[in-house]
Design a protein around this motif. Structure first.
Motif, PDB file in Angstrom:
ATOM      1  N   GLN A  22      42.968  52.724  24.021  1.00 31.97           N
ATOM      2  CA  GLN A  22      41.858  53.571  24.282  1.00 31.97           C
ATOM      3  C   GLN A  22      41.534  53.303  25.954  1.00 31.97           C
ATOM      4  O   GLN A  22      41.168  54.509  26.725  1.00 31.97           O
ATOM      5  CB  GLN A  22      40.608  53.133  23.646  1.00 31.97           C
ATOM      6  N   ASP A  23      41.644  52.180  26.599  1.00 32.41           N
ATOM      7  CA  ASP A  23      41.214  51.902  27.985  1.00 32.41           C
ATOM      8  C   ASP A  23      42.334  52.631  28.855  1.00 32.41           C
ATOM      9  O   ASP A  23      42.034  53.339  29.882  1.00 32.41           O
ATOM     10  CB  ASP A  23      41.353  50.494  28.246  1.00 32.41           C
ATOM     11  N   LEU A  42      41.646  56.439  28.765  1.00 37.97           N
ATOM     12  CA  LEU A  42      40.463  56.832  29.528  1.00 37.97           C
ATOM     13  C   LEU A  42      40.920  56.794  31.202  1.00 37.97           C
ATOM     14  O   LEU A  42      40.716  57.497  32.014  1.00 37.97           O
ATOM     15  CB  LEU A  42      39.358  55.806  29.334  1.00 37.97           C
ATOM     16  N   ALA A  95      35.281  55.025  35.884  1.00 39.58           N
ATOM     17  CA  ALA A  95      35.696  54.375  34.420  1.00 39.58           C
ATOM     18  C   ALA A  95      35.301  52.866  34.373  1.00 39.58           C
ATOM     19  O   ALA A  95      35.514  52.330  33.203  1.00 39.58           O
ATOM     20  CB  ALA A  95      37.224  54.464  34.246  1.00 39.58           C
ATOM     21  N   PRO A 143      32.041  57.184  30.289  1.00 34.26           N
ATOM     22  CA  PRO A 143      32.902  56.236  29.347  1.00 34.26           C
ATOM     23  C   PRO A 143      33.233  55.151  30.412  1.00 34.26           C
ATOM     24  O   PRO A 143      33.914  55.465  31.083  1.00 34.26           O
ATOM     25  CB  PRO A 143      33.790  57.135  28.617  1.00 34.26           C
TER      26      PRO A 143
END
Length: 752
Positions: free
Chosen positions: A9-10, A13, A43, A51
């Protein structure tokens, strides 16, 4: 469906935001590095409206990998030989700039009451200008061809290698947390030891290994092998007490001397770009707007320190190196920013836990500001020079001009024979001593304990280890004593005057004594004997090494392998025609030159043999090599042919080469202007009884040999169009399909 891990997920992003910001910065024609930093800020955990990444620990690991890949890539672009060929001017300028900027950075930090480590690391960050940003600025402003840009880029290359050394020094100081003179000396000696050891051993082994497996090396395999070598030295550097970045840079610089260097750069580029982007994004994540607002005064002060410091002290540094005031100011103003290495040094301070939390975001903010100001500073150098020239006393300007002309880096430096001889002796002696010490350490602390554990510490193990060590170091000890004793510089000094002979004998004796001390230490470390017997045994062993023809051949063979490996890229460049052969420089003393010319596409010489051309008799030149595509034909024979597009390497005098080149350009087919009659057409030829072709085969008809036309199809009777049979007679009513030029088709029609 399973839950997506936080790391994925990181990364999603980070890469999504980085992709969008870099597109925007590309459109704005700004450096991509700033786009990555901005992506990290958006980020990061300090931006509440977007996010944020969930696990900064994983991202930090990936950014550490980014540093490794960045330094590995930098090493691939680095060459120790290029640094040597640059001369002293870039070295003087680089060292002076770094010294001045470290002092200014430390002084600025002290003015704000920061800790000693913060001041030291700040000075290191301010000393490193950004190669990427300056290179792009020169490109954008169209200045790449100017003289001062080449000097700036040379200094930046030196700054990069000095930054690696600075990181090692900073790491040592950070770990000990104080400045200890002897400890620093020991650290520098250890650094030189491993630097020379890794480079020499790497150049000796790695090119040979890559040549052996070249046929099995696909791009994928080459990438895996090169990364494996990189991380192996990264681990080795960590065990030796150095940073991972230093090990990555060293392996890159070793691979830079191999024939596969360009190919490795190509396959590594996507991986380096990916992890490098993650590193710069992680830099942006540490930017806290609250800290920036709190420390706006230090940010402004440090920015002014860089701009004024590089403009003033950078100019002074380039003047020290022998440049004119105009060139020095152009160079100094061009380097007024910080970039990648400032981030890496800041990251080093954070990882070691010795710098304050506010230092990192401050440096990032300063880097962003100075990057935007770089083009303006470069443009400002011209009006600044005009202003300074008007206000400086004429006497001082005259002194500067005289100093720069006396230290012109383009002037030929005629070093004395003594200087060359002593330089070579020191270099070879250092290498041989380091290799001998390394072999002793490996056997003493690696091989010996292994043997001892296998044979329960038998008493004979020390004797065996001593013998193994002496045998292993013997080629290097012989080289330490005998190297350069029969060289041209030694003979020239020996024969020039009797005064030189005593110092020459002393240099040989000193090296003999140094080798003797090494042998004595090795023996005494394993065997307990009296001092007199120890010295006698060491002398006997050393004399045996010197007179041994086997060791002489072995030492020469190893040195030749090393030199060939070190020159492998030069040899490859000569093979491809990118660089002239090494012997070309020696022809100048005989008024001969080697030049390369390309055979024109419409040359009348195309397809002819060298015997037919007879270049030696007609023009007095000699054809040494023919370069055709990826092939090279050295010393071609008389039966060999030349073809259009071939590159010919020719040796001759200026007058001979001038005549040869002019004839080469003249011996071409003239331009064809009758293009209307040269058009190719398809026509039908109906054979009649009155036709001269009736009753003859296509081969006998002369349609190809006499009229230069080609039969492509034939219709006989009720048959459909088919491929012609050249030996079947033509009959009345046959339809022959022919292709030819307009004028040739007209000739055929007159025969019907």
């Amino acid at each position: 469906m399973g839950e997506v891990p936080e790391l994925i997920q990181d990364l999603a992003l980070i890469l999504t935001v980085a992709g969008l910001t870099t597109l925007i910065f590309k459109r704005l024609k700004q450096p991509l590095v700033l786009g990555y930093v901005m992506a990290g800020f958006l980020a990061g955990p300090h931006m509440p409206y977007t996010p944020s990444v969930q696990d900064m620990g994983d991202i930090q690991t990936w950014s550490d990998l980014g540093v490794i890949f960045l330094l590995f890539g930098l090493g691939l672009e680095f060459s120790f030989k290029k640094i040597v060929k640059m001369g002293t001017a870039p070295g003087v300028a680089a060292c002076s700039v770094i010294f001045f900027m470290i002092c200014l950075g430390a002084l600025t930090g002290n003015l704000f009451g920061w800790s000693q480590m913060d001041c030291l690391f700040l000075g290191g960050m301010l000393a490193m200008s950004s190669t990427t940003i300056i290179y792009k600025a020169f490109d954008d402003l169209g200045l790449r061809q100017q003289r001062f840009t080449g000097l700036v880029l040379s200094v930046l290359v030196l700054e990069d290698i000095l930054a690696i050394l600075l990181m090692v020094v900073l790491s040592t100081v950070a770990v000990s947390n104080h400045f200890e003179g002897m400890e620093m000396v020991w650290s520098m000696l250890k650094l030189v030891f491993f630097l020379v050891l890794w480079f020499v051993v790497g150049i000796f082994l790695i090119p040979v290994f890559l040549r052996k497996v070249r046929s099995e090396m696909s791009n994928e395999t080459l990438l895996i092998v090169s990364l494996g070598l990189c991380f192996a030295l990264v681990v080795g550097a960590a065990y030796a007490g150095f940073s991972a970045a230093f090990g990555a840079f060293m392996m890159g610089s070793i691979l830079a001397e191999t024939m596969e260097a360009e190919r490795i750069e190509h396959v590594l580029s996507p991986v380096k770009d990916l992890f490098g982007a993650i590193f710069f994004v992680s830099v942006g994540m540490l930017v806290d707007p609250a800290i920036l607002m709190e420390y706006w005064l230090p940010i402004l002060s440090i920015t002014l320190t860089i701009l004024l410091g590089q403009a003033i002290f950078g100019t002074i540094s380039f003047i020290f190196s022998g440049q004119t005031l105009r060139v020095a100011m152009q160079c100094g103003f061009s380097m007024a920013q910080i970039g990648e290495f400032a981030f890496i040094i800041a990251s080093l301070g954070v990882s070691l836990g010795v710098t304050s939390s506010h230092l990192y975001p401050i440096v990032v903010a300063v880097s962003v500001i100075t990057t935007f100001l770089t083009p303006y500073m470069i443009r400002l150098s011209a009006p600044a020079y005009t202003t300074v020239e008007k206000h400086l006393p004429k006497k001082l300007l005259g002194m500067l001009d005289k100093y720069s002309s006396g230290n012109d880096s383009s002037a030929v430096s005629h070093s004395s024979s003594w200087h060359k001889y002593l330089r070579d002796i020191c270099l070879y002696s250092m290498v041989y001593v380091i290799l001998s010490v390394a072999i002793y350490l490996i056997i003493r602390y690696g091989v010996t304990p292994l043997i001892a554990s296998s044979f329960n510490n038998a008493t004979w193990i020390d004797y065996l280890a001593c013998i193994l060590t002496i045998l292993a170091v013997s080629p290097f000890l012989r080289g330490l004593v005998m190297k350069k004793t029969r060289s041209s510089s030694f003979k020239e000094l020996w024969n020039s005057t009797r005064i030189n002979r005593l110092p020459l004998i002393f240099t040989v004796f000193f090296r003999f004594l140094l080798a003797l001390l090494i042998v004595c230490y090795i023996i005494s470390d394993y065997i307990n004997i009296s001092a007199g017997l120890l010295i006698l045994l060491a002398i006997v062993l050393l004399v045996a090494m010197i007179v041994s023809q086997h060791l002489k051949k072995q030492s020469i063979a190893m040195e030749q392998v090393f030199i060939e490996n070190l020159r492998s890229r030069e040899i490859q460049a000569e093979f491809k025609g990118v660089k002239k052969p090494q012997f070309a420089g020696r022809l100048l003393s005989r008024d001969l030159h080697l030049t390369e010319v390309e055979l024109p596409q419409d040359s009348k010489w195309g397809g002819r043999t060298l015997m037919e051309l007879d270049l030696g008799r007609k023009y007095g030149v000699h054809l040494s090599s023919i370069l055709r595509g990826k092939q090279r034909y050295n010393i071609p024979q008389g039966s060999d042919r030349v073809f259009p597009g071939d590159k010919l390497q020719v040796i001759g005098t200026d007058e001979q080469l001038q005549v040869f080149v002019s004839q080469l350009k003249e011996q071409v087919y003239p331009m064809e202007y009758d293009v209307e009659n040269r058009e190719m057409l398809l026509r039908q030829l109906v054979v009649t009884e009155q036709s001269c072709f009736c009753g003859k085969t296509i081969r006998e008809s002369g349609l190809r040999s006499k009229f230069h036309c080609m039969v492509v199809g034939l219709e006989q009777g009720e048959e459909t169009l088919r491929a012609p049979n050249l030996d079947v007679p033509l009959k009345d009513g046959d339809v022959v399909w022919i292709v030819g030029e307009v004028r040739d088709l007209k000739k055929i029609m007159t025969q019907l």
